[in-house]
Design a protein around this motif. Sequence first.
Motif, PDB file in Angstrom:
ATOM      1  N   TRP A 136      43.278  36.048  30.524  1.00  0.00           N
ATOM      2  CA  TRP A 136      42.805  37.296  31.100  1.00  0.00           C
ATOM      3  C   TRP A 136      42.438  37.104  32.559  1.00  0.00           C
ATOM      4  O   TRP A 136      42.366  35.984  33.061  1.00  0.00           O
ATOM      5  CB  TRP A 136      41.621  37.841  30.313  1.00  0.00           C
ATOM      6  CG  TRP A 136      40.359  37.027  30.370  1.00  0.00           C
ATOM      7  CD1 TRP A 136      39.323  37.167  31.257  1.00  0.00           C
ATOM      8  CD2 TRP A 136      39.983  35.954  29.509  1.00  0.00           C
ATOM      9  NE1 TRP A 136      38.339  36.243  30.995  1.00  0.00           N
ATOM     10  CE2 TRP A 136      38.716  35.479  29.925  1.00  0.00           C
ATOM     11  CE3 TRP A 136      40.598  35.332  28.422  1.00  0.00           C
ATOM     12  CZ2 TRP A 136      38.060  34.431  29.303  1.00  0.00           C
ATOM     13  CZ3 TRP A 136      39.938  34.286  27.798  1.00  0.00           C
ATOM     14  CH2 TRP A 136      38.691  33.861  28.244  1.00  0.00           C
ATOM     15  N   TRP A 137      42.217  38.212  33.226  1.00  0.00           N
ATOM     16  CA  TRP A 137      41.735  38.239  34.609  1.00  0.00           C
ATOM     17  C   TRP A 137      40.322  38.798  34.644  1.00  0.00           C
ATOM     18  O   TRP A 137      40.033  39.798  33.982  1.00  0.00           O
ATOM     19  CB  TRP A 137      42.613  39.145  35.483  1.00  0.00           C
ATOM     20  CG  TRP A 137      43.811  38.436  36.020  1.00  0.00           C
ATOM     21  CD1 TRP A 137      45.065  38.419  35.483  1.00  0.00           C
ATOM     22  CD2 TRP A 137      43.853  37.647  37.210  1.00  0.00           C
ATOM     23  NE1 TRP A 137      45.891  37.656  36.256  1.00  0.00           N
ATOM     24  CE2 TRP A 137      45.177  37.170  37.329  1.00  0.00           C
ATOM     25  CE3 TRP A 137      42.917  37.280  38.170  1.00  0.00           C
ATOM     26  CZ2 TRP A 137      45.581  36.355  38.386  1.00  0.00           C
ATOM     27  CZ3 TRP A 137      43.319  36.482  39.222  1.00  0.00           C
ATOM     28  CH2 TRP A 137      44.637  36.024  39.323  1.00  0.00           C
ATOM     29  N   VAL A 138      39.458  38.163  35.431  1.00  0.00           N
ATOM     30  CA  VAL A 138      38.167  38.740  35.780  1.00  0.00           C
ATOM     31  C   VAL A 138      38.415  39.521  37.066  1.00  0.00           C
ATOM     32  O   VAL A 138      39.019  38.994  38.014  1.00  0.00           O
ATOM     33  CB  VAL A 138      37.086  37.660  35.997  1.00  0.00           C
ATOM     34  CG1 VAL A 138      35.781  38.300  36.462  1.00  0.00           C
ATOM     35  CG2 VAL A 138      36.880  36.848  34.724  1.00  0.00           C
ATOM     36  N   MET A 139      37.981  40.778  37.087  1.00  0.00           N
ATOM     37  CA  MET A 139      38.198  41.639  38.248  1.00  0.00           C
ATOM     38  C   MET A 139      36.879  42.302  38.631  1.00  0.00           C
ATOM     39  O   MET A 139      35.903  42.233  37.879  1.00  0.00           O
ATOM     40  CB  MET A 139      39.265  42.698  37.938  1.00  0.00           C
ATOM     41  CG  MET A 139      40.618  42.108  37.580  1.00  0.00           C
ATOM     42  SD  MET A 139      41.922  43.349  37.398  1.00  0.00           S
ATOM     43  CE  MET A 139      42.258  43.712  39.130  1.00  0.00           C
ATOM     44  N   ARG A 140      36.875  42.970  39.779  1.00  0.00           N
ATOM     45  CA  ARG A 140      35.725  43.759  40.218  1.00  0.00           C
ATOM     46  C   ARG A 140      36.193  45.173  40.524  1.00  0.00           C
ATOM     47  O   ARG A 140      37.255  45.377  41.115  1.00  0.00           O
ATOM     48  CB  ARG A 140      35.088  43.160  41.476  1.00  0.00           C
ATOM     49  CG  ARG A 140      34.316  41.909  41.210  1.00  0.00           C
ATOM     50  CD  ARG A 140      33.418  41.529  42.387  1.00  0.00           C
ATOM     51  NE  ARG A 140      32.669  40.336  42.070  1.00  0.00           N
ATOM     52  CZ  ARG A 140      32.926  39.144  42.566  1.00  0.00           C
ATOM     53  NH1 ARG A 140      33.908  38.973  43.435  1.00  0.00           N
ATOM     54  NH2 ARG A 140      32.197  38.103  42.217  1.00  0.00           N
ATOM     55  N   ASP A 141      35.351  46.147  40.144  1.00  0.00           N
ATOM     56  CA  ASP A 141      35.642  47.546  40.508  1.00  0.00           C
ATOM     57  C   ASP A 141      35.273  47.740  41.981  1.00  0.00           C
ATOM     58  O   ASP A 141      34.801  46.803  42.643  1.00  0.00           O
ATOM     59  CB  ASP A 141      34.933  48.517  39.556  1.00  0.00           C
ATOM     60  CG  ASP A 141      33.434  48.623  39.726  1.00  0.00           C
ATOM     61  OD1 ASP A 141      32.876  48.152  40.735  1.00  0.00           O
ATOM     62  OD2 ASP A 141      32.795  49.201  38.823  1.00  0.00           O
ATOM     63  N   PRO A 142      35.495  48.932  42.539  1.00  0.00           N
ATOM     64  CA  PRO A 142      35.219  49.140  43.974  1.00  0.00           C
ATOM     65  C   PRO A 142      33.774  48.892  44.396  1.00  0.00           C
ATOM     66  O   PRO A 142      33.517  48.695  45.589  1.00  0.00           O
ATOM     67  CB  PRO A 142      35.623  50.599  44.208  1.00  0.00           C
ATOM     68  CG  PRO A 142      36.676  50.847  43.191  1.00  0.00           C
ATOM     69  CD  PRO A 142      36.225  50.076  41.966  1.00  0.00           C
ATOM     70  N   GLU A 143      32.808  48.893  43.471  1.00  0.00           N
ATOM     71  CA  GLU A 143      31.419  48.611  43.820  1.00  0.00           C
ATOM     72  C   GLU A 143      31.010  47.178  43.456  1.00  0.00           C
ATOM     73  O   GLU A 143      29.842  46.827  43.555  1.00  0.00           O
ATOM     74  CB  GLU A 143      30.483  49.629  43.176  1.00  0.00           C
ATOM     75  CG  GLU A 143      30.630  50.999  43.796  1.00  0.00           C
ATOM     76  CD  GLU A 143      29.452  51.914  43.514  1.00  0.00           C
ATOM     77  OE1 GLU A 143      28.443  51.472  42.919  1.00  0.00           O
ATOM     78  OE2 GLU A 143      29.546  53.082  43.903  1.00  0.00           O
ATOM     79  N   GLY A 144      31.960  46.352  43.032  1.00  0.00           N
ATOM     80  CA  GLY A 144      31.668  44.956  42.769  1.00  0.00           C
ATOM     81  C   GLY A 144      31.294  44.615  41.343  1.00  0.00           C
ATOM     82  O   GLY A 144      30.966  43.469  41.047  1.00  0.00           O
TER      83      GLY A 144
END
Length: 150
Positions: A136-144
């Motif tokens: 899987w990938w760990v990601m961040r939304d536009p607010e982190g």
Amino acid sequence: MALSWKLVVDSTNAPALADFWAAALEYEVEDPSALIEQLLGAGHIGEEAVVEHRGRKTFRGYAAIRHPEDPFDETSGIGRGRRLLFQDVPEGKTGKNRLHLDIHSEPGGLEALVTRLEGLGATRVHEMDKGPAGHWWVMRDPEGNEFCVA
């Protein structure tokens, strides 16, 4: 009987974050404009409690999204099922989330989903490959805010 719930996410720009997550999850942004008009007309709230976002009135500092197949109240637009509420808070994010969403791709569709989410404003943080336990990938939304895509 099981309890009803919603996940509340602190934000700095609730309507923008709701737009991101609605697109990411293929949910619908709730439309409280009819309720707001009723409340304004009855004098229960003032104009200072309202902002316009994408041509609709919404409550200042709040926005919510709901699953498109779940029931919702026709007057308020509030979902009665799977739902996320974004609320503006004065402080910014300072550490790792203690709770996060996992988004699951179709089989073989991980890279396409990650790319689509990047196009919406998410960023990749790091890739996790645990062999048989998962990839899987760990990601961040536009607010982190961190979330995972598998």
